[in-house]
Design an enzyme around this catalytic site. Structure first.
Site, PDB file in Angstrom:
ATOM      1  N   SER A 129     -35.802  68.715 -40.100  1.00  0.00           N
ATOM      2  CA  SER A 129     -35.609  68.637 -38.633  1.00  0.00           C
ATOM      3  C   SER A 129     -34.334  69.334 -38.234  1.00  0.00           C
ATOM      4  CB  SER A 129     -35.360  67.235 -38.197  1.00  0.00           C
ATOM      5  OG  SER A 129     -34.823  66.851 -37.267  1.00  0.00           O
ATOM      6  N   TYR A 153     -30.919  58.477 -40.146  1.00  0.00           N
ATOM      7  CA  TYR A 153     -32.108  59.270 -40.014  1.00  0.00           C
ATOM      8  C   TYR A 153     -31.910  60.747 -40.347  1.00  0.00           C
ATOM      9  CZ  TYR A 153     -35.754  62.409 -38.364  1.00  0.00           C
ATOM     10  OH  TYR A 153     -36.841  63.208 -38.099  1.00  0.00           O
ATOM     11  N   LYS A 157     -32.580  63.392 -43.906  1.00  0.00           N
ATOM     12  CA  LYS A 157     -33.261  64.570 -44.053  1.00  0.00           C
ATOM     13  C   LYS A 157     -32.274  65.763 -44.759  1.00  0.00           C
ATOM     14  CE  LYS A 157     -36.835  64.012 -41.573  1.00  0.00           C
ATOM     15  NZ  LYS A 157     -37.982  63.849 -42.160  1.00  0.00           N
TER      16      LYS A 157
HETATM   17  P1  NAD Z   1     -45.216  59.798 -37.224  1.00  0.00           P
HETATM   18  O1  NAD Z   1     -44.323  58.368 -37.388  1.00  0.00           O
HETATM   19  O2  NAD Z   1     -46.233  59.844 -36.322  1.00  0.00           O
HETATM   20  O3  NAD Z   1     -45.818  60.042 -38.933  1.00  0.00           O
HETATM   21  C1  NAD Z   1     -45.308  59.628 -39.999  1.00  0.00           C
HETATM   22  C2  NAD Z   1     -46.340  59.243 -40.958  1.00  0.00           C
HETATM   23  O4  NAD Z   1     -45.641  58.735 -42.078  1.00  0.00           O
HETATM   24  C3  NAD Z   1     -46.872  57.727 -40.432  1.00  0.00           C
HETATM   25  O5  NAD Z   1     -48.231  57.723 -40.099  1.00  0.00           O
HETATM   26  C4  NAD Z   1     -46.336  56.734 -41.115  1.00  0.00           C
HETATM   27  O6  NAD Z   1     -47.273  55.498 -41.171  1.00  0.00           O
HETATM   28  C5  NAD Z   1     -46.184  57.475 -42.367  1.00  0.00           C
HETATM   29  N1  NAD Z   1     -45.274  56.758 -43.524  1.00  0.00           N
HETATM   30  C6  NAD Z   1     -43.877  56.427 -43.275  1.00  0.00           C
HETATM   31  N2  NAD Z   1     -43.241  55.760 -44.310  1.00  0.00           N
HETATM   32  C7  NAD Z   1     -44.151  55.656 -45.332  1.00  0.00           C
HETATM   33  C8  NAD Z   1     -44.347  55.617 -46.602  1.00  0.00           C
HETATM   34  N3  NAD Z   1     -43.162  54.878 -47.056  1.00  0.00           N
HETATM   35  N4  NAD Z   1     -45.440  55.579 -47.116  1.00  0.00           N
HETATM   36  C9  NAD Z   1     -46.519  56.243 -46.700  1.00  0.00           C
HETATM   37  N5  NAD Z   1     -46.742  56.513 -45.226  1.00  0.00           N
HETATM   38  C10 NAD Z   1     -45.619  56.353 -44.570  1.00  0.00           C
HETATM   39  O7  NAD Z   1     -44.030  60.870 -37.346  1.00  0.00           O
HETATM   40  P2  NAD Z   1     -44.365  62.536 -36.911  1.00  0.00           P
HETATM   41  O8  NAD Z   1     -43.821  62.670 -35.613  1.00  0.00           O
HETATM   42  O9  NAD Z   1     -45.671  62.864 -37.249  1.00  0.00           O
HETATM   43  O10 NAD Z   1     -43.304  63.159 -37.832  1.00  0.00           O
HETATM   44  C11 NAD Z   1     -43.606  63.671 -39.176  1.00  0.00           C
HETATM   45  C12 NAD Z   1     -42.191  63.952 -40.071  1.00  0.00           C
HETATM   46  O11 NAD Z   1     -41.771  64.890 -39.202  1.00  0.00           O
HETATM   47  C13 NAD Z   1     -41.322  62.883 -40.285  1.00  0.00           C
HETATM   48  O12 NAD Z   1     -40.768  63.066 -41.474  1.00  0.00           O
HETATM   49  C14 NAD Z   1     -40.243  63.055 -39.070  1.00  0.00           C
HETATM   50  O13 NAD Z   1     -38.835  62.803 -39.517  1.00  0.00           O
HETATM   51  C15 NAD Z   1     -40.368  64.612 -39.116  1.00  0.00           C
HETATM   52  N6  NAD Z   1     -39.856  65.165 -37.725  1.00  0.00           N
HETATM   53  C16 NAD Z   1     -40.592  64.881 -36.755  1.00  0.00           C
HETATM   54  C17 NAD Z   1     -40.264  65.205 -35.563  1.00  0.00           C
HETATM   55  C18 NAD Z   1     -40.546  64.834 -34.124  1.00  0.00           C
HETATM   56  O14 NAD Z   1     -40.125  65.175 -33.095  1.00  0.00           O
HETATM   57  N7  NAD Z   1     -41.697  64.025 -34.233  1.00  0.00           N
HETATM   58  C19 NAD Z   1     -38.964  66.162 -35.422  1.00  0.00           C
HETATM   59  C20 NAD Z   1     -38.509  66.487 -36.476  1.00  0.00           C
HETATM   60  C21 NAD Z   1     -38.811  66.128 -37.709  1.00  0.00           C
HETATM   61  C1  UD1 Z   2     -34.264  63.477 -30.937  1.00  0.00           C
HETATM   62  C2  UD1 Z   2     -33.487  62.822 -32.171  1.00  0.00           C
HETATM   63  C3  UD1 Z   2     -33.341  63.908 -33.269  1.00  0.00           C
HETATM   64  C4  UD1 Z   2     -34.787  64.047 -33.679  1.00  0.00           C
HETATM   65  C5  UD1 Z   2     -35.605  64.551 -32.758  1.00  0.00           C
HETATM   66  C6  UD1 Z   2     -37.026  64.701 -33.023  1.00  0.00           C
HETATM   67  C7  UD1 Z   2     -31.634  61.506 -30.973  1.00  0.00           C
HETATM   68  C8  UD1 Z   2     -30.200  61.561 -30.513  1.00  0.00           C
HETATM   69  N1  UD1 Z   2     -32.006  62.613 -31.507  1.00  0.00           N
HETATM   70  O1  UD1 Z   2     -33.787  64.831 -30.441  1.00  0.00           O
HETATM   71  O2  UD1 Z   2     -32.696  63.283 -34.348  1.00  0.00           O
HETATM   72  O3  UD1 Z   2     -34.697  64.994 -34.801  1.00  0.00           O
HETATM   73  O4  UD1 Z   2     -35.684  63.635 -31.530  1.00  0.00           O
HETATM   74  O5  UD1 Z   2     -37.711  63.561 -33.118  1.00  0.00           O
HETATM   75  O6  UD1 Z   2     -32.435  60.604 -30.693  1.00  0.00           O
HETATM   76  N2  UD1 Z   2     -34.129  62.531 -22.876  1.00  0.00           N
HETATM   77  C9  UD1 Z   2     -33.981  61.957 -21.578  1.00  0.00           C
HETATM   78  N3  UD1 Z   2     -34.558  60.678 -21.527  1.00  0.00           N
HETATM   79  C10 UD1 Z   2     -35.413  59.893 -22.405  1.00  0.00           C
HETATM   80  C11 UD1 Z   2     -35.461  60.812 -23.656  1.00  0.00           C
HETATM   81  C12 UD1 Z   2     -34.912  61.970 -23.730  1.00  0.00           C
HETATM   82  O7  UD1 Z   2     -33.396  62.262 -20.783  1.00  0.00           O
HETATM   83  O8  UD1 Z   2     -35.853  58.884 -22.317  1.00  0.00           O
HETATM   84  C13 UD1 Z   2     -33.310  63.935 -23.127  1.00  0.00           C
HETATM   85  C14 UD1 Z   2     -32.460  63.991 -24.416  1.00  0.00           C
HETATM   86  O9  UD1 Z   2     -31.200  63.756 -23.809  1.00  0.00           O
HETATM   87  C15 UD1 Z   2     -32.501  65.384 -24.419  1.00  0.00           C
HETATM   88  C16 UD1 Z   2     -34.016  65.488 -24.303  1.00  0.00           C
HETATM   89  O10 UD1 Z   2     -34.460  64.772 -23.316  1.00  0.00           O
HETATM   90  O11 UD1 Z   2     -31.660  66.129 -23.816  1.00  0.00           O
HETATM   91  C17 UD1 Z   2     -35.021  65.449 -25.544  1.00  0.00           C
HETATM   92  O12 UD1 Z   2     -34.775  64.456 -26.280  1.00  0.00           O
HETATM   93  P1  UD1 Z   2     -35.507  63.826 -27.376  1.00  0.00           P
HETATM   94  O13 UD1 Z   2     -37.078  64.045 -27.002  1.00  0.00           O
HETATM   95  O14 UD1 Z   2     -35.281  62.323 -27.706  1.00  0.00           O
HETATM   96  O15 UD1 Z   2     -35.201  64.842 -28.684  1.00  0.00           O
HETATM   97  P2  UD1 Z   2     -33.770  65.324 -29.250  1.00  0.00           P
HETATM   98  O16 UD1 Z   2     -32.793  64.730 -28.274  1.00  0.00           O
HETATM   99  O17 UD1 Z   2     -33.846  66.692 -29.377  1.00  0.00           O
END
Ligand code: NAD
Ligand code: UD1
Length: 349
Positions: A129, A153, A157
């Site tokens: 991430s 969290y 990572k």
């Molecule tokens: P998500 O929660 O929709 O998907 C994660 C999946 O992993 C879920 O279906 C959950 O049931 C499964 N899971 C969790 N723990 C498990 C375990 N111990 N065994 C088996 N399954 C398990 O999340 P996502 O948004 O699709 O994110 C996927 C990956 O990307 C995550 O590792 C997350 O940290 C990373 N990531 C997400 C974002 C974002 O904004 N969505 C940003 C950066 C990184």
């Molecule tokens: C957040 C997480 C980051 C994670 C990423 C993707 C925090 C501090 N950081 O990042 O660790 O990798 O999501 O899952 O939570 N915002 C609002 N109102 C809201 C929600 C968000 O104003 O209700 C603003 C935030 O302040 C930011 C932007 O929208 O400026 C994006 O927020 P968000 O979607 O939570 O992503 P990140 O902050 O980039």
């Protein structure tokens, strides 16, 4: 014979979109997920969207920490590579319950890596991430920037990235690509799969979408006194289908490239967008008004974060193609067709 890919967390938001792109690219896919933050119906919908390729998808409900179950799966199935999405991802919850995050994310990953090593399955794509950059001194973020964690969290990572570098150092048969996602938003253009977070959404666009469908009264904007064009935070939003395609490109590199090592790549667009610009784009495509409540800054939030995309473009031969308007259009299409995600009004909170 098509390569066989294990996708952990494949029922989740990014995983489900990636599984679809993998199937359409001709891979065979086995999804392992404990459904902790997802629904089995997402897998069924992916299979339907994949048409004739849907037959190449299988699902196993397994927790990654159940090493015996994972071992059995690897004994029965040969995997050419693994894409590892499974993990918990709510930043606030990780601050409240650090042991839950260290247990699930770290033990789950170690269990997976041990089983992979025992079966000599040494090709891995890992979901890292942009959070690993902490609050960077400058933007755009480049992969060689120092890493720092703002919460448990983020620390999971960084630790998993370090584990990957260490195992590659110990055994150069490992080929590992660490993908650092910026802010994935949007949904598949069919509106059939999308993001369905349990509970109150932490991230901007799932919250905006729930306001637009009437599930929440207003969006709280965290901070309007940043040094940005309108005072609100700047992020690098990327369409989830572009992100999914980035995984297909990473896999191709693992299969075709030499000297892969253990390398990190940013997946973003390289463009920054403010919260208010995002809301305006969403209002314009949806025709819905999103009421705003201005509030103070959210602790741990960076001011401006966006990616340098040069390394991914050059080495993965991948570039994001969707605009902010397309991200919002597809987010709204998913939201309006599934106002309660994969659930029903009764199952939501
Ligand atoms: P998500 O929660 O929709 O998907 C994660 C999946 O992993 C879920 O279906 C959950 O049931 C499964 N899971 C969790 N723990 C498990 C375990 N111990 N065994 C088996 N399954 C398990 O999340 P996502 O948004 O699709 O994110 C996927 C990956 O990307 C995550 O590792 C997350 O940290 C990373 N990531 C997400 C974002 C974002 O904004 N969505 C940003 C950066 C990184
Ligand atoms: C957040 C997480 C980051 C994670 C990423 C993707 C925090 C501090 N950081 O990042 O660790 O990798 O999501 O899952 O939570 N915002 C609002 N109102 C809201 C929600 C968000 O104003 O209700 C603003 C935030 O302040 C930011 C932007 O929208 O400026 C994006 O927020 P968000 O979607 O939570 O992503 P990140 O902050 O980039």
């Amino acid at each position: 014979m098509a390569e066989s890919i294990l996708v952990t967390g494949g029922a989740g938001y990014i995983g489900s979109h990636t599984v679809l792109q993998l199937l359409l690219s001709g891979f065979r896919v086995v999804v392992v997920d404990n459904l902790n933050n997802s629904a089995a119906v997402a897998i069924k919908r992916v299979s339907e969207l994949a048409g004739e390729f849907g037959k190449n998808l299988a699902f196993q409900q397994i927790d990654l920490r159940d090493k015996a179950a994972l071992n059995k799966l690897f004994d029965l199935t040969h995997f050419d590579a693994v894409i590892h999405f499974a993990g918990l991802k709510a930043v606030g919850e990780s601050v409240q319950k650090p042991l839950l995050y260290y247990n699930n994310n770290l033990i789950g990953t170690i269990s997976l890596l041990e089983v992979m090593a025992a079966h000599r399955c040494m090709k891995l794509v890992f979901s890292s991430s942009a959070t690993v950059y902490g609050c960077p001194k400058e933007v755009p973020c480049r992969e060689e920037f120092p890493l720092s964690a703002l919460n448990p969290y983020g620390r999971t990572k960084i630790i998993i990235e370090e584990i990957c570098r260490d195992i590659h150092c110990a055994d150069s048969d490992w080929k590992i690509i660490l993908l650092r996602y910026f802010n994935p938003v949007g949904a598949h253009s069919s509106g059939y799969i999308g993001d369905d977070p349990h509970g109150v959404p932490n991230n901007l666009m799932p919250f905006v979408q729930q306001v637009a469908v009437g599930r929440r009264p207003a969006l709280t904007v965290y901070g309007n006194d940043y040094s940005t064009k309108d005072g609100t935070g700047v992020r690098d939003y990327i369409h989830v289908v572009d992100l999914a395609d980035g995984h297909v490109s990473a896999l191709k590199k693992l299969f075709e490239g030499s000297n892969i090592g253990c390398e990190a790549y940013n997946l973003g667009t390289g463009k920054g967008t403010t919260v208010l610009e995002m809301v305006a784009a969403f209002e314009s495509v949806s025709g819905k008004k999103v009421p705003l409540v201005m509030a103070g800054r959210r602790p741990g939030d960076a001011e401006i974060l966006y990616a340098s995309t040069a390394k991914a473009e050059k080495e993965l031969k991948w570039k994001a193609k969707y605009s902010i308007e397309e991200m919002c259009r597809d987010q709204w299409n998913w939201a309006s067709k599934n106002p309660y995600g994969y659930g029903s009004p009764d199952s939501s909170d």
